[in-house]
Design an enzyme around this catalytic site. Structure first.
Site, PDB file in Angstrom:
ATOM      1  N   GLY A  16     -11.550 -14.508   1.850  1.00  0.00           N
ATOM      2  CA  GLY A  16     -10.832 -15.195   0.791  1.00  0.00           C
ATOM      3  C   GLY A  16     -11.259 -14.640  -0.554  1.00  0.00           C
ATOM      4  N   TYR A  48     -17.338 -23.763 -11.736  1.00  0.00           N
ATOM      5  CA  TYR A  48     -16.680 -22.551 -12.242  1.00  0.00           C
ATOM      6  C   TYR A  48     -15.714 -22.900 -13.375  1.00  0.00           C
ATOM      7  CZ  TYR A  48     -18.279 -20.571  -7.738  1.00  0.00           C
ATOM      8  OH  TYR A  48     -19.021 -20.181  -6.647  1.00  0.00           O
TER       9      TYR A  48
HETATM   10  N1  LIG Z   1     -22.197 -21.008  -3.629  1.00  0.00           N
HETATM   11  C1  LIG Z   1     -22.780 -20.335  -4.602  1.00  0.00           C
HETATM   12  O1  LIG Z   1     -23.798 -20.746  -5.153  1.00  0.00           O
HETATM   13  C2  LIG Z   1     -22.168 -19.038  -5.043  1.00  0.00           C
HETATM   14  C3  LIG Z   1     -22.891 -18.184  -5.875  1.00  0.00           C
HETATM   15  C4  LIG Z   1     -22.288 -16.995  -6.269  1.00  0.00           C
HETATM   16  C5  LIG Z   1     -21.022 -16.690  -5.841  1.00  0.00           C
HETATM   17  N2  LIG Z   1     -20.324 -17.552  -5.049  1.00  0.00           N
HETATM   18  C6  LIG Z   1     -18.962 -17.250  -4.566  1.00  0.00           C
HETATM   19  O2  LIG Z   1     -18.969 -15.960  -3.998  1.00  0.00           O
HETATM   20  C7  LIG Z   1     -17.961 -15.172  -4.613  1.00  0.00           C
HETATM   21  C8  LIG Z   1     -18.369 -13.721  -4.596  1.00  0.00           C
HETATM   22  O3  LIG Z   1     -19.471 -13.483  -5.432  1.00  0.00           O
HETATM   23  P1  LIG Z   1     -19.361 -12.540  -6.702  1.00  0.00           P
HETATM   24  O4  LIG Z   1     -17.937 -12.491  -7.110  1.00  0.00           O
HETATM   25  O5  LIG Z   1     -20.329 -12.984  -7.723  1.00  0.00           O
HETATM   26  O6  LIG Z   1     -19.904 -11.153  -6.146  1.00  0.00           O
HETATM   27  P2  LIG Z   1     -19.302 -10.045  -5.139  1.00  0.00           P
HETATM   28  O7  LIG Z   1     -18.045 -10.519  -4.515  1.00  0.00           O
HETATM   29  O8  LIG Z   1     -20.405  -9.597  -4.279  1.00  0.00           O
HETATM   30  O9  LIG Z   1     -19.000  -8.863  -6.136  1.00  0.00           O
HETATM   31  C9  LIG Z   1     -18.040  -8.984  -7.149  1.00  0.00           C
HETATM   32  C10 LIG Z   1     -18.075  -7.690  -7.926  1.00  0.00           C
HETATM   33  O10 LIG Z   1     -17.641  -6.625  -7.063  1.00  0.00           O
HETATM   34  C11 LIG Z   1     -16.577  -5.920  -7.673  1.00  0.00           C
HETATM   35  N3  LIG Z   1     -15.616  -5.616  -6.627  1.00  0.00           N
HETATM   36  C12 LIG Z   1     -14.873  -6.485  -5.899  1.00  0.00           C
HETATM   37  N4  LIG Z   1     -14.100  -5.831  -5.019  1.00  0.00           N
HETATM   38  C13 LIG Z   1     -14.376  -4.506  -5.170  1.00  0.00           C
HETATM   39  C14 LIG Z   1     -13.893  -3.338  -4.548  1.00  0.00           C
HETATM   40  N5  LIG Z   1     -12.971  -3.391  -3.590  1.00  0.00           N
HETATM   41  N6  LIG Z   1     -14.388  -2.145  -4.969  1.00  0.00           N
HETATM   42  C15 LIG Z   1     -15.312  -2.077  -5.931  1.00  0.00           C
HETATM   43  N7  LIG Z   1     -15.813  -3.161  -6.573  1.00  0.00           N
HETATM   44  C16 LIG Z   1     -15.339  -4.363  -6.190  1.00  0.00           C
HETATM   45  C17 LIG Z   1     -15.985  -6.859  -8.699  1.00  0.00           C
HETATM   46  O11 LIG Z   1     -15.479  -6.136  -9.798  1.00  0.00           O
HETATM   47  P3  LIG Z   1     -13.874  -6.088 -10.127  1.00  0.00           P
HETATM   48  O12 LIG Z   1     -13.531  -7.403 -10.768  1.00  0.00           O
HETATM   49  O13 LIG Z   1     -13.775  -4.927 -11.046  1.00  0.00           O
HETATM   50  O14 LIG Z   1     -13.170  -5.863  -8.835  1.00  0.00           O
HETATM   51  C18 LIG Z   1     -17.200  -7.681  -9.139  1.00  0.00           C
HETATM   52  O15 LIG Z   1     -17.912  -7.012 -10.163  1.00  0.00           O
HETATM   53  C19 LIG Z   1     -17.840 -15.791  -5.998  1.00  0.00           C
HETATM   54  O16 LIG Z   1     -16.684 -15.382  -6.677  1.00  0.00           O
HETATM   55  C20 LIG Z   1     -17.901 -17.235  -5.669  1.00  0.00           C
HETATM   56  O17 LIG Z   1     -16.653 -17.718  -5.206  1.00  0.00           O
HETATM   57  C21 LIG Z   1     -20.894 -18.716  -4.632  1.00  0.00           C
END
Ligand SMILES: NC(=O)c1ccc[n+]([C@@H]2O[C@H](COP(=O)([O-])OP(=O)(O)OC[C@H]3O[C@@H](n4cnc5c(N)ncnc54)[C@H](OP(=O)(O)O)[C@@H]3O)[C@@H](O)[C@H]2O)c1
Length: 282
Positions: A16, A48
């Site tokens: 997702g 968020y």
């Molecule tokens: N429950 C919790 O405490 C908690 C904590 C942290 C996060 N979360 C959830 O987990 C989700 C994911 O974490 P996150 O967004 O921080 O980190 P992530 O998904 O590990 O990494 C996101 C980063 O990766 C890049 N990216 C994404 N797809 C890519 C691709 N195909 N190729 C190259 N780079 C790519 C994005 O940049 P671009 O925008 O340039 O694509 C962004 O900088 C969050 O959005 C949130 O919903 C939950």
């Protein structure tokens, strides 16, 4: 799309869109792009401050509600609010129910909050329940007391930090692990690891796609965050290849390299003390 079956038989799309650190406008645009690209699962949270925007993207997508798995999280400052915490979350999303409701942090009266979520579950406001960032002893405490055991636990998980102990602990309960930071929060060093570069070349995919495929082959749910429509589309295009057992074993060897986030007690208490007005969002 591939699906996981939760312990209460709810079907959950394995991947997702994550919306952490997105403004309302960014979250609305990203969720709109994701739904147009075939996503069936969006993750948000009270904290968020973009639940309304995610709700708008869902409403304007024209996709039938039951075809989208919506996940959100209660922040510790609302744990004491009881049913009102759930009802105001639903109101912000503009939904009658969410598919997954999660306690965001293991602080405050999380046992009372779990009972609130169980009531919401029985009332049909929530289809499944989860815990976020709970260490194993606190997961055990919730399981011990719960009438409805957690169907999902979401934690930091990526090739550098693979959560093997937690996986083994949760296995008998059939509790799904969802990886947050599945791409290491965008750490370029992770994507540049030799193994991912080589496998990307072999399968005609990007390193990010190989990492996401590794997660889903481990049975882990992933919610990569992205504001880039090309990345959003790529992150869902991971189901037409499969890593071999040898390749999975090679990736397993990266475990233990790095954990990006670890909250100490003072930080957790800080979360409890922060009382954002979640209704004050665009
Ligand atoms: N429950 C919790 O405490 C908690 C904590 C942290 C996060 N979360 C959830 O987990 C989700 C994911 O974490 P996150 O967004 O921080 O980190 P992530 O998904 O590990 O990494 C996101 C980063 O990766 C890049 N990216 C994404 N797809 C890519 C691709 N195909 N190729 C190259 N780079 C790519 C994005 O940049 P671009 O925008 O340039 O694509 C962004 O900088 C969050 O959005 C949130 O919903 C939950």
């Amino acid at each position: 799309m591939e699906y996981l079956k939760l312990s209460n038989d709810v079907r959950m799309p394995v991947m997702g869109l994550g919306t952490f650190l997105m403004s309302p406008a960014e979250a609305e645009a990203a969720a709109t792009a994701a739904l147009a690209a075939g996503y069936e699962h969006i993750d948000t949270a009270n904290a968020y401050m973009n639940e309304r925007a995610v709700g708008r993207a869902i409403a304007k997508s024209g996709i039938a509600r039951e075809k989208i798995f919506v996940s959100t999280k209660l922040w510790p400052s609302v744990y004491k609010a009881g049913d009102a915490a759930v009802d105001s979350t639903l109101a912000r999303l503009g939904l009658d129910y969410v598919d997954m409701l999660i306690l965001h942090q293991p602080v405050g009266d999380y046992l009372a909050a779990w009972e609130t979520m169980e009531r919401a579950y029985r009332a049909g406001k929530v289809r499944a329940l989860g815990l976020s960032n709970f260490p194993q002893d606190k997961i055990a405490e919730v399981i011990e007391r719960a009438e409805v055991a957690p169907q999902l636990v979401t934690v930091e998980c990526h090739p550098y930090h693979q959560q093997r102990d937690l996986r083994a602990y949760l296995e008998p309960y059939g509790t799904v692990i969802e990886a947050w930071y599945p791409l290491g929060h965008g750490d370029a060093g992770l994507q540049q690891e030799g193994v991912f570069q080589r496998l990307a070349e072999k399968y005609g995919k990007s390193a990010a796609q190989v990492i996401l495929r590794w997660h889903t082959q481990m049975g882990t749910s992933v919610i990569p965050g992205s504001k880039n429509p090309a990345h959003i589309a790529d992150n869902a295009d991971i189901f037409d290849f499969a890593l071999t057992d040898g390749e999975m074993a090679e990736i397993a060897r990266l475990d233990g390299t790095k954990q990006y986030y670890k909250a100490n007690k003072a930080q957790l208490l800080g979360y409890l003390a922060t009382r954002p007005n979640f209704d004050a969002q665009d």
